[in-house]
Design an enzyme around this catalytic site. Structure first.
Site, PDB file in Angstrom:
ATOM      1  N   LYS A   1      -0.371  29.456  -9.920  1.00 28.93           N
ATOM      2  CA  LYS A   1      -0.213  30.845  -9.478  1.00 28.93           C
ATOM      3  C   LYS A   1       0.502  31.678 -10.534  1.00 28.93           C
ATOM      4  O   LYS A   1       0.159  32.844 -10.753  1.00 28.93           O
ATOM      5  CB  LYS A   1       0.522  30.880  -8.137  1.00 28.93           C
ATOM      6  CG  LYS A   1      -0.301  30.269  -7.006  1.00 28.93           C
ATOM      7  CD  LYS A   1       0.511  30.049  -5.742  1.00 28.93           C
ATOM      8  CE  LYS A   1      -0.361  29.444  -4.656  1.00 28.93           C
ATOM      9  NZ  LYS A   1       0.404  29.079  -3.442  1.00 28.93           N
TER      10      LYS A   1
ATOM     11  N   VAL B   1     -22.374  26.905   3.455  1.00 30.36           N
ATOM     12  CA  VAL B   1     -22.599  25.557   2.937  1.00 30.36           C
ATOM     13  C   VAL B   1     -21.316  24.749   3.082  1.00 30.36           C
ATOM     14  O   VAL B   1     -20.234  25.181   2.654  1.00 30.36           O
ATOM     15  CB  VAL B   1     -23.052  25.586   1.465  1.00 30.36           C
ATOM     16  CG1 VAL B   1     -22.983  24.188   0.850  1.00 30.36           C
ATOM     17  CG2 VAL B   1     -24.475  26.126   1.362  1.00 30.36           C
TER      18      VAL B   1
ATOM     19  N   GLY C   1      -1.244  34.284  -0.633  1.00 35.58           N
ATOM     20  CA  GLY C   1      -1.906  34.548   0.640  1.00 35.58           C
ATOM     21  C   GLY C   1      -2.127  36.014   0.945  1.00 35.58           C
ATOM     22  O   GLY C   1      -2.939  36.679   0.304  1.00 35.58           O
TER      23      GLY C   1
ATOM     24  N   GLU D   1      -7.690  37.602  -4.915  1.00 33.96           N
ATOM     25  CA  GLU D   1      -6.378  37.987  -4.383  1.00 33.96           C
ATOM     26  C   GLU D   1      -5.759  36.872  -3.548  1.00 33.96           C
ATOM     27  O   GLU D   1      -4.552  36.638  -3.590  1.00 33.96           O
ATOM     28  CB  GLU D   1      -6.504  39.248  -3.531  1.00 33.96           C
ATOM     29  CG  GLU D   1      -5.182  39.835  -3.083  1.00 33.96           C
ATOM     30  CD  GLU D   1      -4.360  40.394  -4.230  1.00 33.96           C
ATOM     31  OE1 GLU D   1      -3.282  39.835  -4.516  1.00 33.96           O
ATOM     32  OE2 GLU D   1      -4.787  41.382  -4.846  1.00 33.96           O
TER      33      GLU D   1
END
Length: 397
Positions: free
Chosen positions: A197, A37, A126, A121
């Site tokens: 983060k 989508v 990254g 994760e």
């Protein structure tokens, strides 16, 4: 024995395209993307148009789809997708750190209520598998601190500033031209992305659930020649660090702030768009994780790792949250900082400092180097945000 995964993918941008590529190259993950989508019907893509749908319910109401992978930029739209999918009993994989940081408590409770996994994760650093390691490897060790360069855009800018002698504006422009920074880059340069983060890392390292306002962040958007010259004269670099340190059995200090880094520090070797995370424990001492913090294939590899884990019914156990209710964030600590300010305001800011080791001033601006309590530093920013030029941490103590 692994189970068959049928994926509904939201988003086909940089990471979504990378996931499509790595999934089709993987021979070990029994998973297929049934539907994708996207929002823009007119955008040209590298696969044929019949792969795409434009209504989120095409995925959310498809009973054959048992895994939803959310890789869109809009955190509000992602919230609706992720919460609906969890309530429908679908496993979810996401890379949306802003979504997770802003709604952590609710997403945590939904996982428990509906007994479905939510893995992310790729939301932090990254390709570096830091969340899984904090969940598993460090579960039974006495974690003391975690700090990291977790934003590739700001690290690229700082690298160019110090290695290529570009001005901040020149380095930012180059980062934007290469697609590392947005046209409005304040989420990165202001330390807000790194804050999101750090919030996620706090949950998995110390079991502390937060909302964005709980974590103090200072960015590099006001970086100037004065502190760059100061750093170079002392053979230092400047890095934007997310930092959390256990102060005692009940308190953790956490903040995002630029930091002076010595040439002997491991962080001095983390350049360009790379990320690095340093973990310190009571028994294993320091361990360092290094890798690409962004990009199509590196981030997609982290998403694929989560998908692979779902085939074996993996889920975060959040043992630190369950077992560490006594740990909380504290404001009771001091910082040694370089604090730049307009010269006319030197007398205004000096009383905030407990001790000043060094002072420099010219007609326009000056700086203090000295000790300041975290509470006083926060008060300076809340009361004088327009007059504060820049602040750098030297030592947390």
């Amino acid at each position: 024995m692994s189970k068959k995964l049928t994926i509904g993918l939201f988003g086909y941008g940089v990471v979504g395209t990378g996931l499509y590529d790595v999934l089709h190259k993987s021979k070990t993950v029994d998973a297929t993307i049934k539907k994708i989508v996207v929002k823009n019907k007119d955008k040209k893509r590298n696969i044929s148009p019949e792969h795409f749908h434009y209504d989120k319910n095409e995925i959310l109401n498809d009973d054959e789809i048992n895994v939803v992978v959310e890789l869109i930029d809009d955190a509000d739209a992602a919230y609706e997708i992720v919460t609906t999918a969890l309530k429908k009993g679908k496993a979810v994989v996401s890379a949306n750190k802003k979504l997770i940081a802003e709604h952590f408590e609710e997403l945590y409770e939904l996982q428990k209520k509906y007994n479905v996994p939510f893995l992310y994760e790729a939301a932090v650093c990254g390709s570096i598998p830091i969340i899984r390691n904090l969940e598993e490897y460090y579960n039974n060790d006495f974690l003391q601190s975690i700090q990291g360069i977790v934003n590739g855009s700001t690290n690229y800018i700082l690298t160019k500033t110090f290695q290529d002698n570009l001005s901040f504006d020149e380095a930012l422009k180059e980062a934007q031209e290469k697609g590392y920074a947005e046209s409005n880059p304040i989420l990165d340069t202001g330390g807000f992305d790194a804050r999101s983060k750090l919030q996620i890392l706090l949950a998995h390292s110390f079991g502390i659930k937060t909302v964005p306002e709980d974590v103090f962040n200072v960015g590099i958007q006001n970086l100037g020649d004065l502190e760059i010259k100061y750093a170079k004269e002392k053979n230092l670099q400047i890095k934007l660090l997310a930092y959390a340190q256990k102060r005692n059995e009940e308190e953790v200090a956490a903040l995002v702030i630029p930091k002076f880094v010595k040439s002997t520090d491991t962080f001095s070797t983390v350049n360009d768009v790379f990320n690095g995370v340093k973990v310190q424990t009571a028994f294993a001492d320091k361990q360092f994780f290094y890798g690409r913090g962004a990009g199509s294939l590196p981030t997609a590899s982290a998403v694929l790792s989560d998908i692979s884990a779902l085939a074996y019914d993996y889920k975060y156990e959040y043992k630190k949250i369950e077992n560490s209710e006594n740990l909380k964030l504290t404001e009771d600590f001091n910082l040694k900082v370089l604090f730049r300010h307009p010269s006319k305001d030197a007398d205004k800011f000096q009383p905030y400092f407990e001790n000043i080791e060094e002072y420099y001033g010219n007609k326009e601006q000056g700086y203090f180097v000295g000790d300041i309590s975290f509470k006083n530093l926060k008060e300076i920013f809340s009361q004088n945000s327009e007059e504060v030029s820049f602040v750098l941490i030297e030592v947390l103590h």
